[in-house]
Motif scaffolding. Structure first.
Motif, PDB file in Angstrom:
ATOM      1  N   HIS A 168       0.805  -1.229   0.000  1.00 12.66           N
ATOM      2  CA  HIS A 168       0.000   0.000   0.000  1.00 12.66           C
ATOM      3  C   HIS A 168       0.835   1.275   0.000  1.00 12.66           C
ATOM      4  CE1 HIS A 168      -4.099  -1.638   1.474  1.00 12.66           C
ATOM      5  NE2 HIS A 168      -3.336  -2.695   1.230  1.00 12.66           N
ATOM      6  N   SER A 169       2.140   1.158   0.102  1.00 12.55           N
ATOM      7  CA  SER A 169       2.966   2.329   0.423  1.00 12.55           C
ATOM      8  C   SER A 169       4.007   2.654  -0.643  1.00 12.55           C
ATOM      9  CB  SER A 169       3.660   2.086   1.766  1.00 12.55           C
ATOM     10  OG  SER A 169       4.256   0.793   1.801  1.00 12.55           O
ATOM     11  N   VAL A 170       3.651   2.452  -1.908  1.00 12.58           N
ATOM     12  CA  VAL A 170       4.571   2.779  -2.998  1.00 12.58           C
ATOM     13  C   VAL A 170       4.565   4.293  -3.203  1.00 12.58           C
ATOM     14  CG1 VAL A 170       5.110   2.420  -5.428  1.00 12.58           C
ATOM     15  CG2 VAL A 170       4.175   0.539  -4.068  1.00 12.58           C
ATOM     16  N   ASP A 171       5.735   4.919  -3.054  1.00 13.32           N
ATOM     17  CA  ASP A 171       5.750   6.388  -3.107  1.00 13.32           C
ATOM     18  C   ASP A 171       6.963   6.971  -3.829  1.00 13.32           C
ATOM     19  OD1 ASP A 171       7.687   5.787  -1.249  1.00 13.32           O
ATOM     20  OD2 ASP A 171       6.833   6.992   0.381  1.00 13.32           O
ATOM     21  N   ARG A 172       7.756   6.107  -4.523  1.00 16.02           N
ATOM     22  CA  ARG A 172       8.910   6.635  -5.244  1.00 16.02           C
ATOM     23  C   ARG A 172       9.352   5.622  -6.301  1.00 16.02           C
ATOM     24  NH1 ARG A 172       9.977   4.570  -0.405  1.00 16.02           N
ATOM     25  NH2 ARG A 172      11.925   3.416  -0.001  1.00 16.02           N
ATOM     26  N   ILE A 173       9.968   6.145  -7.348  1.00 14.72           N
ATOM     27  CA  ILE A 173      10.389   5.314  -8.481  1.00 14.72           C
ATOM     28  C   ILE A 173      11.386   4.253  -8.037  1.00 14.72           C
ATOM     29  CG2 ILE A 173      11.618   5.323 -10.674  1.00 14.72           C
ATOM     30  CD1 ILE A 173       8.861   6.461 -10.999  1.00 14.72           C
ATOM     31  N   ARG A 174      12.303   4.623  -7.155  1.00 18.50           N
ATOM     32  CA  ARG A 174      13.321   3.663  -6.709  1.00 18.50           C
ATOM     33  C   ARG A 174      12.682   2.438  -6.068  1.00 18.50           C
ATOM     34  NH1 ARG A 174      17.193   4.208  -1.881  1.00 18.50           N
ATOM     35  NH2 ARG A 174      18.736   2.602  -2.274  1.00 18.50           N
ATOM     36  N   LEU A 175      11.591   2.649  -5.351  1.00 13.81           N
ATOM     37  CA  LEU A 175      10.887   1.534  -4.719  1.00 13.81           C
ATOM     38  C   LEU A 175      10.194   0.669  -5.773  1.00 13.81           C
ATOM     39  CD1 LEU A 175      10.060   0.102  -2.144  1.00 13.81           C
ATOM     40  CD2 LEU A 175       8.205   1.749  -1.868  1.00 13.81           C
ATOM     41  N   VAL A 176       9.635   1.299  -6.801  1.00 11.13           N
ATOM     42  CA  VAL A 176       9.025   0.541  -7.909  1.00 11.13           C
ATOM     43  C   VAL A 176      10.057  -0.377  -8.546  1.00 11.13           C
ATOM     44  CG1 VAL A 176       7.972   0.735 -10.199  1.00 11.13           C
ATOM     45  CG2 VAL A 176       7.286   2.314  -8.378  1.00 11.13           C
ATOM     46  N   THR A 177      11.234   0.154  -8.809  1.00 10.73           N
ATOM     47  CA  THR A 177      12.309  -0.628  -9.430  1.00 10.73           C
ATOM     48  C   THR A 177      12.700  -1.820  -8.562  1.00 10.73           C
ATOM     49  OG1 THR A 177      13.149   1.401 -10.460  1.00 10.73           O
ATOM     50  CG2 THR A 177      14.648  -0.478 -10.375  1.00 10.73           C
ATOM     51  N   ALA A 178      12.837  -1.571  -7.261  1.00 13.13           N
ATOM     52  CA  ALA A 178      13.223  -2.642  -6.337  1.00 13.13           C
ATOM     53  C   ALA A 178      12.130  -3.700  -6.223  1.00 13.13           C
ATOM     54  CB  ALA A 178      13.531  -2.057  -4.971  1.00 13.13           C
ATOM     55  N   LEU A 179      10.885  -3.270  -6.133  1.00 12.61           N
ATOM     56  CA  LEU A 179       9.758  -4.210  -6.033  1.00 12.61           C
ATOM     57  C   LEU A 179       9.659  -5.072  -7.292  1.00 12.61           C
ATOM     58  CD1 LEU A 179       7.040  -1.915  -4.419  1.00 12.61           C
ATOM     59  CD2 LEU A 179       7.900  -4.027  -3.422  1.00 12.61           C
ATOM     60  N   SER A 180       9.837  -4.451  -8.441  1.00 10.52           N
ATOM     61  CA  SER A 180       9.771  -5.187  -9.699  1.00 10.52           C
ATOM     62  C   SER A 180      10.847  -6.264  -9.762  1.00 10.52           C
ATOM     63  CB  SER A 180       9.916  -4.213 -10.877  1.00 10.52           C
ATOM     64  OG  SER A 180       9.989  -4.909 -12.102  1.00 10.52           O
ATOM     65  N   ALA A 181      12.075  -5.902  -9.424  1.00 14.66           N
ATOM     66  CA  ALA A 181      13.167  -6.876  -9.464  1.00 14.66           C
ATOM     67  C   ALA A 181      12.898  -8.041  -8.520  1.00 14.66           C
ATOM     68  CB  ALA A 181      14.479  -6.183  -9.102  1.00 14.66           C
ATOM     69  N   ALA A 182      12.399  -7.732  -7.323  1.00 15.47           N
ATOM     70  CA  ALA A 182      12.126  -8.785  -6.341  1.00 15.47           C
ATOM     71  C   ALA A 182      10.955  -9.660  -6.772  1.00 15.47           C
ATOM     72  CB  ALA A 182      11.844  -8.160  -4.974  1.00 15.47           C
ATOM     73  N   ALA A 183       9.923  -9.049  -7.355  1.00 12.16           N
ATOM     74  CA  ALA A 183       8.753  -9.811  -7.806  1.00 12.16           C
ATOM     75  C   ALA A 183       9.127 -10.771  -8.925  1.00 12.16           C
ATOM     76  CB  ALA A 183       7.653  -8.863  -8.260  1.00 12.16           C
ATOM     77  N   VAL A 184       9.928 -10.289  -9.861  1.00 13.07           N
ATOM     78  CA  VAL A 184      10.366 -11.140 -10.972  1.00 13.07           C
ATOM     79  C   VAL A 184      11.203 -12.298 -10.435  1.00 13.07           C
ATOM     80  CG1 VAL A 184      11.840 -11.232 -13.023  1.00 13.07           C
ATOM     81  CG2 VAL A 184      10.249  -9.317 -12.700  1.00 13.07           C
ATOM     82  N   ARG A 185      12.104 -11.983  -9.507  1.00 12.83           N
ATOM     83  CA  ARG A 185      12.971 -13.019  -8.922  1.00 12.83           C
ATOM     84  C   ARG A 185      12.141 -14.071  -8.205  1.00 12.83           C
ATOM     85  NH1 ARG A 185      15.672  -9.920  -5.552  1.00 12.83           N
ATOM     86  NH2 ARG A 185      17.165  -9.176  -7.087  1.00 12.83           N
ATOM     87  N   ALA A 186      11.073 -13.645  -7.555  1.00 12.74           N
ATOM     88  CA  ALA A 186      10.231 -14.571  -6.781  1.00 12.74           C
ATOM     89  C   ALA A 186       9.139 -15.211  -7.628  1.00 12.74           C
ATOM     90  CB  ALA A 186       9.599 -13.823  -5.605  1.00 12.74           C
ATOM     91  N   GLY A 187       9.028 -14.783  -8.877  1.00 17.36           N
ATOM     92  CA  GLY A 187       7.979 -15.317  -9.743  1.00 17.36           C
ATOM     93  C   GLY A 187       6.588 -14.925  -9.296  1.00 17.36           C
TER      94      GLY A 187
END
Length: 239
Positions: free
Chosen positions: A102-121
């Motif tokens: 619920h707390s996405v508030d910056r581009i850097r966090l989007v990038t990190a979340l995307s990388a982690a989501a892809v890694r975790a499938g």
């Protein structure tokens, strides 16, 4: 444990009455509003009892508390929401159990979340946290992006692999023009949501309202309310 179950059941019933009454007053159907029980500082045993009582959505705001609790409750039919400010070094852990952030508030966090989501499938629903007090130049310490930054973040989430733009979240501001005016704050969030949905039709979640102001949030049109103390009681150590 029986006493705790009875206590939780009674509290849930009272919150349910409040949500139902607020929906009726606003001319909304009860099923339009999802209750998320914020279980921060409470043990996994409470989460298990809540699940037995029919709760399907629970939220945490600190990864160090949430990760072991989610693991202990992995067998339960629950959707886990992460509602706290999120540091990028915690992202990999959060993505392992959270279904919605619920707390996405910056581009850097989007990038990190995307990388982690892809890694975790995994596919992760992301809500953009809006800091309504930023419109007046006053910023609290609760995180969030200014309303004029929502569109850019939504586009970034849409373009990011493993993420979906799901909607908006806010906490009623303690400073600025909306201080003490939660209904006005939530009405403003709904305006921002309307603009977001014009570009991203699926981003229709509006997470607003907590124990003290959930009625105002439902009246304004929130789809999700985040309730902690009204269900679980005053948090340990706080009186």
């Amino acid at each position: 444990m029986t006493d705790r179950r009875t206590e939780l059941a009674a509290n849930l019933a009272r919150v349910e009455e409040r949500i139902s009454a607020a929906c009726a007053a606003a001319g909304r159907k009860r099923e339009e509003v999802t209750l998320i029980v914020v279980t921060k500082t409470y043990p996994a045993s409470d989460v298990r009892l809540l699940s037995e009582l029919g709760v399907r959505h629970v939220a945490e705001n600190r990864d160090q508390d949430a990760a072991p609790k989610a693991a202990e409750c992995a067998d339960l039919p629950l959707t886990w929401h992460f509602v706290g400010q999120l540091q990028t070094n915690k992202v990999r852990s959060v993505v392992s159990y959270a279904d919605v952030v619920h707390s996405v508030d910056r581009i850097r966090l989007v990038t990190a979340l995307s990388a982690a989501a892809v890694r975790a499938g995994r596919e992760l629903d992301c809500l953009i946290q809006v800091a309504l007090d930023a419109e007046s130049g006053e910023r609290g310490d609760r995180g969030g992006v200014a309303p004029d930054g929502v569109a850019v973040l939504a586009d970034a989430i849409t373009a990011a692999e493993g993420l979906r733009p799901a909607g908006l979240m806010t906490v009623a501001p303690l400073a600025g023009p909306y201080a003490g005016r939660p209904r006005a704050a939530f009405d403003r969030l709904m305006e921002i949501s309307t603009g977001l949905r014009a570009a991203h039709p699926a981003a229709n979640m509006v997470s607003a309202g907590m124990s003290a102001d959930l009625d105002d949030a439902v009246a304004a049109g929130a789809t999700h309310v985040r309730v902690g103390s009204a269900v679980l009681g005053v948090r340990p150590g706080l009186g």
